[in-house]
Write an enzyme that holds these catalytic residues in place. Structure first.
Site, mmCIF file in Angstrom:
data_model
loop_
_atom_site.group_PDB
_atom_site.id
_atom_site.type_symbol
_atom_site.label_atom_id
_atom_site.label_comp_id
_atom_site.label_asym_id
_atom_site.label_seq_id
_atom_site.Cartn_x
_atom_site.Cartn_y
_atom_site.Cartn_z
ATOM 1 N N ASP A 1 5.813 4.562 7.620
ATOM 2 C CA ASP A 1 6.627 3.605 8.359
ATOM 3 C C ASP A 1 7.843 3.236 7.513
ATOM 4 O O ASP A 1 7.763 3.218 6.286
ATOM 5 C CB ASP A 1 5.839 2.320 8.630
ATOM 6 N N SER B 1 8.877 0.727 -1.265
ATOM 7 C CA SER B 1 9.378 1.817 -2.080
ATOM 8 C C SER B 1 9.867 2.956 -1.196
ATOM 9 O O SER B 1 10.268 2.727 -0.060
ATOM 10 C CB SER B 1 8.316 2.290 -3.061
ATOM 11 N N HIS C 1 1.428 9.522 4.282
ATOM 12 C CA HIS C 1 0.565 10.541 4.885
ATOM 13 C C HIS C 1 1.249 11.909 4.887
ATOM 14 O O HIS C 1 2.458 12.021 4.673
ATOM 15 C CB HIS C 1 0.204 10.118 6.310
#
Length: 238
Positions: free
Chosen positions: A42, A206, A99
């Site tokens: 995200d 980050s 992911h």
């Protein structure tokens, strides 16, 4: 909290446990088409496009070296020299697990010590070689499209990066450390991850950088700097 696997904030053991909380199953559906590449996290697109002669675009007036980003190893950087990159910025409000864009088998992991500059738009515009200077964990995978890199870049307060296979990765000395897989005597079986499977997490906002080789994929039309993205959505195609 309504989309968290555990919606009770008072039940978490500490802030890091809360901050890296997993989402409820099904909240981030993974595109299942065979030829798609999905977003690893995200956040929003910082930049994406072509890697030109081993240089990666950071922001207006700023670029940095691919080889430096990967820890200085020319052989590991070579497959990406004229390939494709995408930089995804995770702000503190975002889901903080990263992911797999496509399925792959881990071949190398490098821990590169460095600075911990903030990685927001302002610093990207003003700090030269930002992503090649900050502490980072470089994960290299072999995939159906050839080599792929997913690079987890630390930032201010984020001196903690974890992977499922190595746990918390912490600096030992101010030098690059490299792990080869599956040659480790304690890792007999290859570490293979499916598209959409978790491969890392941050303890605060980050950046994740994805690299592919030349002429194996293209990013989706309409994606550009500051485009909001969600983990699992289509980001490109082979």
């Amino acid at each position: 909290m309504s989309i968290a696997e555990n919606p009770d904030p008072e039940s978490y053991q500490h802030f890091n446990d809360f901050f890296t909380r997993p989402l409820r199953k099904g909240e981030r559906p993974i595109d299942t088409e065979k030829d798609t590449i999905v977003c690893p996290a995200d956040g929003c697109i910082s930049q994406l496009g072509d890697i030109k002669h081993g240089r990666i675009f950071q922001a207006k007036g700023q670029e940095y070296s691919l080889q430096e980003l990967i820890g200085g190893d020319e052989a590991l950087a070579m497959p990406f020299k004229n390939g494709q990159f995408a930089t995804v910025y995770l702000s503190p409000k975002d889901y903080h697990r990263v992911h797999m864009p496509i399925a792959g088998t881990l071949t190398h992991m490098l821990h590169v010590p460095g600075d911990l500059f903030s990685v927001n738009e302002t610093t990207a515009n003003n700090v030269p070689r930002l992503f090649a200077r900050n502490e980072r964990v470089v994960c290299l995978f072999e995939t159906e499209l050839g080599p792929m890199a997913v690079i987890l870049v630390g930032a201010m307060i984020v001196a903690s990066i974890e992977t499922p296979w190595a746990g918390l990765i912490t600096p030992v000395k101010k030098q690059v450390r490299t792990w080869h897989y599956p040659s480790d005597k304690n890792a007999v079986d290859p570490i293979s991850l499916k598209k959409g499977e978790e491969m890392g997490r941050f303890k605060l906002g980050s950046t994740a950088i994805v690299l592919f080789g030349n002429d194996v994929m293209e990013w989706s039309d309409g994606l550009k700097a500051q485009s909001p993205v969600m983990m699992g959505q289509v980001m490109g195609k082979s």
